[in-house]
Structure formats: C-alpha cells, structure tokens
Enzyme design. Structure first.
Site, PDB file in Angstrom:
ATOM      1  N   GLU A  79       1.274  -1.158  -0.316  1.00 35.73           N
ATOM      2  CA  GLU A  79       0.172  -0.134   0.405  1.00 35.73           C
ATOM      3  C   GLU A  79       0.367   1.642  -0.047  1.00 35.73           C
ATOM      4  O   GLU A  79       0.881   2.344  -0.441  1.00 35.73           O
ATOM      5  CB  GLU A  79      -1.216  -0.260   1.167  1.00 35.73           C
ATOM      6  CG  GLU A  79      -1.956  -1.114   0.505  1.00 35.73           C
ATOM      7  CD  GLU A  79      -2.580  -1.092   2.035  1.00 35.73           C
ATOM      8  OE1 GLU A  79      -3.907  -1.747   2.371  1.00 35.73           O
ATOM      9  OE2 GLU A  79      -2.369  -0.825   3.365  1.00 35.73           O
ATOM     10  N   ASP A  96     -11.621  -6.534  -2.551  1.00 34.84           N
ATOM     11  CA  ASP A  96     -13.051  -8.258  -2.602  1.00 34.84           C
ATOM     12  C   ASP A  96     -14.386  -7.791  -2.442  1.00 34.84           C
ATOM     13  O   ASP A  96     -14.240  -6.756  -1.450  1.00 34.84           O
ATOM     14  CB  ASP A  96     -11.971  -9.343  -1.469  1.00 34.84           C
ATOM     15  CG  ASP A  96     -11.645  -8.499  -0.885  1.00 34.84           C
ATOM     16  OD1 ASP A  96     -12.585  -8.236   0.331  1.00 34.84           O
ATOM     17  OD2 ASP A  96     -11.193  -7.699   0.056  1.00 34.84           O
TER      18      ASP A  96
HETATM   19  N1  SAH Z   1      -3.169 -11.564   2.594  1.00 39.48           N
HETATM   20  C1  SAH Z   1      -2.487 -10.697   4.104  1.00 39.48           C
HETATM   21  C2  SAH Z   1      -3.689 -10.885   4.654  1.00 39.48           C
HETATM   22  C3  SAH Z   1      -4.669  -9.392   4.327  1.00 39.48           C
HETATM   23  S1  SAH Z   1      -5.734  -8.719   5.390  1.00 39.48           S
HETATM   24  C4  SAH Z   1      -1.167 -12.620   3.735  1.00 39.48           C
HETATM   25  O1  SAH Z   1      -1.555 -13.496   4.428  1.00 39.48           O
HETATM   26  O2  SAH Z   1      -0.457 -11.446   5.287  1.00 39.48           O
HETATM   27  C5  SAH Z   1      -6.658  -7.826   4.699  1.00 39.48           C
HETATM   28  C6  SAH Z   1      -5.711  -6.149   4.137  1.00 39.48           C
HETATM   29  O3  SAH Z   1      -6.462  -5.413   3.654  1.00 39.48           O
HETATM   30  C7  SAH Z   1      -6.474  -5.422   5.981  1.00 39.48           C
HETATM   31  O4  SAH Z   1      -4.880  -4.716   6.028  1.00 39.48           O
HETATM   32  C8  SAH Z   1      -7.387  -5.001   5.775  1.00 39.48           C
HETATM   33  O5  SAH Z   1      -7.513  -3.670   6.110  1.00 39.48           O
HETATM   34  C9  SAH Z   1      -7.759  -4.909   4.055  1.00 39.48           C
HETATM   35  N2  SAH Z   1      -9.143  -5.785   3.355  1.00 39.48           N
HETATM   36  C10 SAH Z   1      -8.778  -6.385   2.526  1.00 39.48           C
HETATM   37  N3  SAH Z   1     -10.102  -6.848   2.147  1.00 39.48           N
HETATM   38  C11 SAH Z   1     -10.660  -6.704   3.513  1.00 39.48           C
HETATM   39  C12 SAH Z   1     -11.866  -7.460   4.176  1.00 39.48           C
HETATM   40  N4  SAH Z   1     -12.578  -8.669   3.444  1.00 39.48           N
HETATM   41  N5  SAH Z   1     -11.823  -8.189   5.623  1.00 39.48           N
HETATM   42  C13 SAH Z   1     -10.967  -7.583   6.099  1.00 39.48           C
HETATM   43  N6  SAH Z   1      -9.703  -6.660   5.970  1.00 39.48           N
HETATM   44  C14 SAH Z   1      -9.512  -6.683   4.588  1.00 39.48           C
END
Ligand code: SAH
Length: 231
Positions: free
Chosen positions: A13, A197
């Site tokens: 980001e 998403d």
């Molecule tokens: N792929 C990462 C985890 C991502 S968590 C890993 O494995 O390390 C999701 C991040 O994107 C968070 O920072 C949140 O702010 C945002 N986000 C995007 N979609 C989201 C969702 N469906 N639920 C919660 N947070 C979401």
C-alpha cells in the site's frame, strides 16, 4: 511548514508512494520503518503499520507524536459491502466504526464503549479536496461508512451483519483506529480505500489477485491529493 502523514497497513500500500518521493530518509522506530521525504516540495512521512487495529493505532500515534505530522491520509484496500462497489473502485470514509467492539451485554450498542462514539467523522475539508481531485481526474468517489475490525471478512453472513448493523459500505482492519487516534489528538484525517474483494467466499482469492492493482489506484489518488494540499 506542514508535514503530511501518509499511512498504509501493508508494504504494497505504501511502496507506490515511497517510490515517488525525493530525499527519502528512513528511521526505524517501534519496530516500524518511517520514511521522511518530500513530494513535489511537500514534506511527508510515510509508513505501513502492519495489519490490524493495534498496529494501526501505534503507527498513527507515532506519525503524529514523534514525527509531528499535522494531517494524516490513509491509503489502502478494503472489502466491499455495498453492491455498487466493484474491485478497483475508490471509497472515502465519511465516518468509521469498530464492528468487533462488543459490550452489548451491558445494554450498549455494538461498536460503543463509554466515553467513546460508535462512529467518528473524517475531516470535511480533506473530503472536499478529495472530491475536487476526483472531478479533475474524471473519477467517481463514493463517500460512505467504513467498518473496521480485527478480522479478514470472507463470509457473506458476517459481511451482511456489519452492513446492516452499522450501515457500512466497506470494511477493513485499520481505519477506525486511525480515526480514534486523530480524533483524540485533533489531527485532521482522511481514509481512502480501493476495493480489493467483496468480503465473501472468494475474498481471499480476489484479495491476492487485486491487492497490488487496487493499492496502486489508492496510492496514486493520495499523491494527487498531496499535490492539491501543497498548492
Ligand atoms: N494477505 C495478507 C492478509 C491480508 S489482511 C497476508 O496473508 O499477510 C487484509 C488487509 O486488507 C487488511 O489490512 C485490511 O485492512 C484490508 N482488507 C481488504 N479486504 C478485507 C476484508 N475482506 N476483510 C478485512 N480486511 C480487508
């Protein structure tokens, strides 16, 4: 001179922002990296917090208290609740709430603790500037409620509950923490998210596929806002 904080949760980001800065100087503090630099002459401090409310609280506080930032812009990705939001679309928070804060056993509403508020508004002036920037770019910028919690939501039922309970349009894991910090410290703040998403069964796959492109859409918009703020 004013110093603008630009914050994200994940490296993806903030990388598109750091890449565009001049005279970058990195400081390690509290197990995070803070990048001081300038963008078209405007002083900025950029950092990613790591995921979730606690890390986001720490980073927002450090950006303000240690680095002396007087405004904070958040850039990142989110899951859509509102059906009108598609992957890649931008949403700015009018207000934010914590969907996982629950002392309802004492008769309080979801998201509320005594001496707090269920929702916190972002700065109106920054929102107006964002709408001006959107107009110049020919983009639509939806304003809505963003719900924050320490959960990656990939479940239709949970997502719909958050939508109905808080009137939320999108959800993520950091925004409301930044709101609490900035509100308490009287620092104008702005939360921008591009949809990665739809917080449903496919959320983790979509997230992995669209994180980079959506994060870039959000970051590019933030940089245009910095230009506008520096005028
Ligand atoms: N792929 C990462 C985890 C991502 S968590 C890993 O494995 O390390 C999701 C991040 O994107 C968070 O920072 C949140 O702010 C945002 N986000 C995007 N979609 C989201 C969702 N469906 N639920 C919660 N947070 C979401």
């Amino acid at each position: 001179m004013s110093k603008i904080a630009i914050m994200g949760a994940m490296p993806e980001e903030i990388e598109p922002i750091i890449n565009k800065l001049d005279n970058v100087d990195m400081t390690l503090y509290g197990a995070n990296k803070y990048y001081e630099g300038s963008y078209h002459g405007q002083e900025v401090v950029v950092a990613y917090s790591k995921i979730g409310k606690v890390f986001a609280t720490l980073t927002a506080t450090v950006l303000i208290e240690k680095f002396g930032c007087d405004r904070l812009l958040f850039s990142g990705v989110a899951g859509a609740i509102n059906d009108e939001l598609n992957i890649g679309d931008l949403i700015i928070a009018k207000s934010l709430c914590q969907h996982d804060l629950d002392i309802t056993a004492f008769g309080h509403p979801f998201g509320y603790v005594p001496e707090g508020d269920v929702s916190i508004d972002t700065d109106q002036t920054l929102r107006n500037i964002a709408q001006d920037v959107a107009k110049q770019k020919g983009l639509t910028l939806k304003e809505g409620i963003i719900a924050t919690g320490d959960q990656f939501v990939a479940n239709e039922e949970r997502k719909n509950w958050i939508g109905t309970t808080f009137g939320a349009d999108a959800l993520e894991m950091e925004g409301a923490s930044v709101a609490v910090v900035c509100n308490a410290l009287n620092v104008p703040f702005f939360i921008l998210r591009a949809i990665s998403d739809s917080a449903d069964m496919d959320a983790s796959f979509n997230f992995d596929e669209f994180l980079e492109s959506s994060a870039k859409i959000s970051a590019d918009f933030i940089l245009s806002m910095v230009d506008e703020l520096g005028r």
